[in-house]
Write an enzyme that holds these catalytic residues in place. Structure first.
Site, PDB file in Angstrom:
ATOM      1  N   HIS A 101      36.137  -1.947 -21.245  1.00  0.00           N
ATOM      2  CA  HIS A 101      35.396  -2.339 -19.926  1.00  0.00           C
ATOM      3  C   HIS A 101      36.294  -3.354 -19.211  1.00  0.00           C
ATOM      4  O   HIS A 101      36.798  -4.404 -19.836  1.00  0.00           O
ATOM      5  CB  HIS A 101      34.219  -2.531 -19.843  1.00  0.00           C
ATOM      6  CG  HIS A 101      33.668  -3.402 -20.840  1.00  0.00           C
ATOM      7  ND1 HIS A 101      33.508  -3.254 -22.054  1.00  0.00           N
ATOM      8  CD2 HIS A 101      33.237  -4.794 -20.837  1.00  0.00           C
ATOM      9  CE1 HIS A 101      33.181  -4.148 -22.867  1.00  0.00           C
ATOM     10  NE2 HIS A 101      32.968  -5.245 -21.967  1.00  0.00           N
ATOM     11  N   MET A 102      36.537  -3.271 -17.734  1.00  0.00           N
ATOM     12  CA  MET A 102      37.519  -4.207 -16.956  1.00  0.00           C
ATOM     13  C   MET A 102      36.067  -4.846 -16.315  1.00  0.00           C
ATOM     14  O   MET A 102      35.310  -4.326 -15.739  1.00  0.00           O
ATOM     15  CB  MET A 102      38.213  -3.583 -15.908  1.00  0.00           C
ATOM     16  CG  MET A 102      39.528  -3.495 -16.389  1.00  0.00           C
ATOM     17  SD  MET A 102      40.518  -2.814 -14.974  1.00  0.00           S
ATOM     18  CE  MET A 102      42.108  -2.382 -15.883  1.00  0.00           C
TER      19      MET A 102
HETATM   20  P1  AMP Z   1      31.792  -7.726 -23.212  1.00  0.00           P
HETATM   21  O1  AMP Z   1      31.252  -9.252 -23.656  1.00  0.00           O
HETATM   22  O2  AMP Z   1      33.219  -8.003 -22.703  1.00  0.00           O
HETATM   23  O3  AMP Z   1      31.536  -6.859 -24.229  1.00  0.00           O
HETATM   24  O4  AMP Z   1      30.878  -7.354 -21.831  1.00  0.00           O
HETATM   25  C1  AMP Z   1      29.865  -6.676 -21.929  1.00  0.00           C
HETATM   26  C2  AMP Z   1      29.184  -6.545 -20.451  1.00  0.00           C
HETATM   27  O5  AMP Z   1      28.130  -5.792 -20.359  1.00  0.00           O
HETATM   28  C3  AMP Z   1      28.315  -8.141 -20.562  1.00  0.00           C
HETATM   29  O6  AMP Z   1      28.797  -8.636 -19.185  1.00  0.00           O
HETATM   30  C4  AMP Z   1      26.857  -7.635 -20.106  1.00  0.00           C
HETATM   31  O7  AMP Z   1      26.136  -8.285 -19.242  1.00  0.00           O
HETATM   32  C5  AMP Z   1      27.206  -6.205 -19.746  1.00  0.00           C
HETATM   33  N1  AMP Z   1      26.124  -5.014 -20.047  1.00  0.00           N
HETATM   34  C6  AMP Z   1      25.640  -4.998 -21.332  1.00  0.00           C
HETATM   35  N2  AMP Z   1      24.656  -4.000 -21.028  1.00  0.00           N
HETATM   36  C7  AMP Z   1      24.566  -3.657 -19.611  1.00  0.00           C
HETATM   37  C8  AMP Z   1      23.765  -2.539 -18.852  1.00  0.00           C
HETATM   38  N3  AMP Z   1      22.708  -1.994 -19.257  1.00  0.00           N
HETATM   39  N4  AMP Z   1      23.995  -2.525 -17.561  1.00  0.00           N
HETATM   40  C9  AMP Z   1      24.860  -3.384 -17.063  1.00  0.00           C
HETATM   41  N5  AMP Z   1      25.650  -4.193 -17.933  1.00  0.00           N
HETATM   42  C10 AMP Z   1      25.550  -4.344 -19.233  1.00  0.00           C
END
Ligand code: AMP
Length: 114
Positions: A101-102
């Site tokens: 993810h970006m």
């Molecule tokens: P990372 O730490 O780079 O893996 O980022 C994962 C991101 O996903 C975090 O910023 C979370 O806040 C976000 N995230 C987790 N669950 C959800 C969800 N159900 N909907 C939207 N964002 C989410």
């Protein structure tokens, strides 16, 4: 729920998210725990687990993700002041969800990481 499936469920609209853009290749939605006034995630619809899994066959997806991130930044009117696009990879990078993810972050002056 297995953490690998959260983003896949968002793509399939099986769990709620504020989807801002979706096409055959990518989905973009608001981060549930925003770290900036604008915090949007752009993900490939077909799972690529980490940046390490970018390869000769799927690398054009990354260009499309970047392109869509910039289009959204323009739509959100943060492009002139600027923004960050971040991709975390694995443990040291702080990647918590195994679906590439970006992060598009903006709307305020953001702290530099280095
Ligand atoms: P990372 O730490 O780079 O893996 O980022 C994962 C991101 O996903 C975090 O910023 C979370 O806040 C976000 N995230 C987790 N669950 C959800 C969800 N159900 N909907 C939207 N964002 C989410």
């Amino acid at each position: 729920m297995n953490k690998h499936s959260i983003f896949q469920k968002i793509i399939k609209k099986e769990i709620q998210a504020n989807i801002l853009y979706q096409d055959k290749i990518v989905t973009a939605f608001d981060d549930i725990y925003p770290k900036a006034p604008v915090h949007i995630l752009i993900i490939p619809n077909n799972i690529i687990k980490t940046a390490n899994d970018i390869n000769i066959k799927n690398k054009s997806i990354i260009a499309h993700m970047f392109f869509i991130a910039v289009q959204i930044a323009k739509e959100k009117k943060i492009s002139q002041d600027g923004y960050k696009i971040i991709v975390n990879c694995n443990k040291h990078g702080g990647q918590k969800i195994d679906h590439l993810h970006m992060h598009l972050l903006g709307g305020a002056k953001l702290k530099a990481l280095y």
